[in-house]
Design a protein around this motif. Structure first.
Motif, mmCIF file in Angstrom:
data_model
loop_
_atom_site.group_PDB
_atom_site.id
_atom_site.type_symbol
_atom_site.label_atom_id
_atom_site.label_comp_id
_atom_site.label_asym_id
_atom_site.label_seq_id
_atom_site.Cartn_x
_atom_site.Cartn_y
_atom_site.Cartn_z
ATOM 1 N N ASP A 95 12.737 -3.980 1.147
ATOM 2 C CA ASP A 95 13.209 -3.448 -0.129
ATOM 3 C C ASP A 95 12.492 -2.150 -0.453
ATOM 4 O O ASP A 95 11.352 -1.956 -0.056
ATOM 5 C CB ASP A 95 12.940 -4.456 -1.259
ATOM 6 N N ASP A 97 11.500 -1.152 -3.391
ATOM 7 C CA ASP A 97 10.829 -1.146 -4.694
ATOM 8 C C ASP A 97 9.371 -1.600 -4.603
ATOM 9 O O ASP A 97 8.757 -1.903 -5.623
ATOM 10 C CB ASP A 97 11.598 -2.034 -5.682
ATOM 11 N N GLN A 99 8.223 -4.309 -3.701
ATOM 12 C CA GLN A 99 7.980 -5.732 -3.930
ATOM 13 C C GLN A 99 7.658 -6.405 -2.607
ATOM 14 O O GLN A 99 7.008 -7.436 -2.564
ATOM 15 C CB GLN A 99 9.198 -6.393 -4.562
ATOM 16 N N ARG A 198 4.598 -12.051 -3.265
ATOM 17 C CA ARG A 198 5.499 -10.968 -3.651
ATOM 18 C C ARG A 198 5.007 -10.304 -4.932
ATOM 19 O O ARG A 198 4.769 -10.971 -5.933
ATOM 20 C CB ARG A 198 6.911 -11.504 -3.854
ATOM 21 N N ARG A 201 7.685 -5.642 -9.503
ATOM 22 C CA ARG A 201 8.238 -4.309 -9.342
ATOM 23 C C ARG A 201 7.319 -3.318 -10.042
ATOM 24 O O ARG A 201 6.947 -3.518 -11.196
ATOM 25 C CB ARG A 201 9.599 -4.309 -10.013
HETATM 26 MG MG MG Z 1 13.067 -5.962 -6.086
#
Ligand code: MG
Ligand code: UDP
Length: 318
Positions: A95, A97, A99, A198, A201
């Motif tokens: 991803d 972002d 994350q 995780r 954001r």
């Molecule tokens: Mg995300």
């Protein structure tokens, strides 16, 4: 045509603020494994300056490549487009972002070297996300595994490292309503995972509002399971069986016991109940028909407006 060691595919939708950090961390992580790498950013028609930032990075660093869509086609299609342009023997999907920590790629690559064709990243924890999102995600993955029978790993997203062989197989599965993590699970091969926490954001907002999450969940289920259709059939039988009993009861009380059941209440309850069941059943069938419909239309999966990637994509897998 030269093969690279690692390609990284990054779908981007309004991530301009995080892009410089993402680039730095990705390059650090991948360059410590190999110099032969490429980063393929797929701009899913961001409304901010993401494309501009990507272009600047590409101008400075030839390892940075990009595709830019003519409109927003969604995360799964963006990843698919990126995959179709990869030249790496190992391909990372991550991803944009932050994350998914790029630092995990080293660990994934080590597993890949042990002979695994798919190394996915399993979320040990996910911070910064609403209880609602965590709960629905947990529930969804568990229902999905039950319904599909395909060993779709629980608590994983698309963050993973896959062999180019897997990419080649994915190209043979041109379903428009994509559910990549399911398709990859379906392919089999030796698969393993590494665990990570995780992060929340850092910049921007999620591109997956509830509406898109529900759509994605329905795509996942209809792509891999016919169980909802069977549930509709079973519910039909159960409700019919139940109504037969009620009908018998009504007839007996009218003709034998001479006690006619009166009332608007019972009528409206039963007719609305059956109406609801019928609409749900039709809706379920509708979901499958709509899948067929989008599949037979055979439109291109995405439209690229601008790009800077290496063209010849005919990698042969031996
Ligand atoms: Mg995300
Ligand atoms: N994304 C995309 N197109 C979209 C929505 C999201 O390419 O229409 C990208 C987004 O930039 C990010 C990834 O897909 O890199 C995951 O999206 P997001 O972080 O918004 O989803 P979440 O992590 O909240 O589930």
């Amino acid at each position: 045509m030269k093969k690279l060691d690692i390609s990284v595919v990054i779908p981007i939708y309004n991530e301009e603020k995080g892009l410089p950090e993402l680039y730095r961390r990705l390059i650090d992580a991948v360059a410590s494994i190999t110099a032969d790498c490429e980063l393929i950013f797929v701009n899913d028609c961001s409304t901010d300056n993401s494309l501009l930032v990507i272009k600047e990075m590409a101008a400075k660093d030839s390892r940075v490549k990009y595709l830019s869509f003519s409109r927003n086609f969604g995360h799964q299609i963006a990843v698919t487009a990126g995959l179709e342009h990869t030249q790496g023997i190992a391909v990372v999907i991550i991803d944009g972002d932050l994350q998914d920590p790029p630092e995990l790629i080293g660990e994934m690559f080590a597993k890949y070297k042990e002979g695994f064709k798919v190394v996915y990243a399993k979320r040990r924890s996910r911070s910064g996300e609403s209880i609602f999102k965590k709960l629905t995600a947990k529930l969804f993955y568990r229902i999905l595994v039950k319904l599909t029978g395909v060993k779709i790993p629980i608590d994983t997203g698309d963050f993973r490292l896959i062999d180019q062989v897997i990419v080649e197989h994915l190209k043979q599965m041109p379903e428009p309503a994509k559910f990549l993590r399911g398709q990859i699970a379906w392919l089999g091969y030796k698969q393993t995972f590494v665990e990570f926490d995780r992060d929340a954001r850092k910049y921007g907002t999620t591109g997956y509002p509830l509406r898109k999450m529900i759509r994605f969940a329905i795509d996942g289920i209809t792509a891999f399971s016919d169980v909802p259709l069977k549930i509709a059939t079973t519910t039909g039988f159960v409700v019919s069986g139940f109504s037969l009993i009620v009908i018998l009861y009504a007839l007996i009380s009218h003709f034998i016991l001479n006690q006619t059941i009166t009332g608007w209440t019972s009528l409206i309850i039963s007719s609305m109940f059956i109406g609801g069941i019928q609409l749900i059943a039709i809706g379920i069938i509708g979901e499958y028909i709509s899948r067929i419909n989008t599949t037979v239309r055979k439109r291109p999966l995405y439209i690229v407006e601008e790009k800077q990637v290496d063209e010849n994509q005919s990698l042969t897998i031996d």
